[in-house]
Enzyme design. Structure first.
Site, PDB file in Angstrom:
ATOM      1  N   CYS A  29       0.817  -1.206   0.000  1.00  0.00           N
ATOM      2  CA  CYS A  29       0.000   0.000   0.000  1.00  0.00           C
ATOM      3  C   CYS A  29       0.859   1.267   0.000  1.00  0.00           C
ATOM      4  O   CYS A  29       2.041   1.237   0.352  1.00  0.00           O
ATOM      5  CB  CYS A  29      -0.927  -0.004   1.211  1.00  0.00           C
ATOM      6  SG  CYS A  29      -2.378   1.052   0.999  1.00  0.00           S
TER       7      CYS A  29
ATOM      8  N   ASP B 161      -6.868  -4.269  11.408  1.00  0.00           N
ATOM      9  CA  ASP B 161      -5.734  -3.366  11.621  1.00  0.00           C
ATOM     10  C   ASP B 161      -5.748  -2.887  13.065  1.00  0.00           C
ATOM     11  O   ASP B 161      -6.732  -3.043  13.793  1.00  0.00           O
ATOM     12  CB  ASP B 161      -5.854  -2.177  10.661  1.00  0.00           C
ATOM     13  CG  ASP B 161      -4.535  -1.443  10.448  1.00  0.00           C
ATOM     14  OD1 ASP B 161      -3.556  -1.734  11.168  1.00  0.00           O
ATOM     15  OD2 ASP B 161      -4.489  -0.574   9.564  1.00  0.00           O
TER      16      ASP B 161
END
Length: 204
Positions: free
Chosen positions: A11, A132
């Protein structure tokens, strides 16, 4: 739930050099961040140019925090991204609207800090969930609780070249999502990206 062939998402790509590196190591996904508070934020115009450079075998994910719905759909409709990844307070109705308008897949991110957050993740109507420790904090969380998750998930938060082998040995999620863990001084590092992808690919 362990997966034999864990997928890789890198990412926060924002430069042509980042795309060149990704094209060499071929993660299944790369992420463009569309969030102004992120130092990895890219404009629609930049993302379009980077996407044109991206190998067709890699899917582009747009990362958002409470975005304007029309903006997300424009990126999907124009082929700049393939998947929308939502990190804000987007509810079930929002997810369904994005999916119906653009006929695309949605990843919904959950900060897993208590049992309720795990339950919410399990029940989400998103195509995939991402677990996360926060919005790009780069910190890990208690992986022991992941055994309670029964659906495929992306694992994010503090992953790097030093702990990815442990992740693959003990957890082996559907996909792993890394950003700062393959950077040096805030810039994507080719050697770290190579090591990270290799560790996932070579896991037995």
């Amino acid at each position: 739930m362990k997966h034999s062939n864990t997928l890789v998402k890198i990412c926060g790509l924002s430069r042509p050099e980042d795309i060149d590196i990704a094209n060499e190591f071929l993660p299944e996904y790369i992420g463009f961040v569309f969030w102004e508070k992120s130092r990895r934020n890219v404009s629609k115009e930049t993302a379009k140019l980077l996407r044109q450079q991206l190998d067709d075998r890699i899917q582009a994910v747009g990362v958002f925090v409470d975005p304007d719905e029309d903006f997300v759909c424009s990126l999907l409709d124009e082929g700049i991204i393939d998947i929308a990844q939502l990190h804000g307070s987007e509810d079930e109705e929002y997810i369904q609207r994005i999916k119906s308008r653009s006929n695309c897949k949605v990843i919904k991110a959950f900060v897993v800090n208590d049992n309720e957050s795990y339950v919410a993740a399990e029940r989400s109507s998103a195509d995939y969930i991402l677990l996360d420790s926060g919005k790009g904090t780069g910190n890990t969380f208690d992986w022991n609780k992941l055994g309670n998750i029964t659906r495929p998930y992306f694992l994010a938060g503090g992953l790097n070249c030093d702990n990815i082998e442990q992740v693959m040995t003990e957890i082996r999620p559907y996909a792993v999502d890394v950003s700062s863990g393959v950077e040096t001084d805030g810039v994507k590092d080719p050697e770290k990206m190579r090591r990270f992808v290799s560790a996932v690919r070579n896991a037995i």
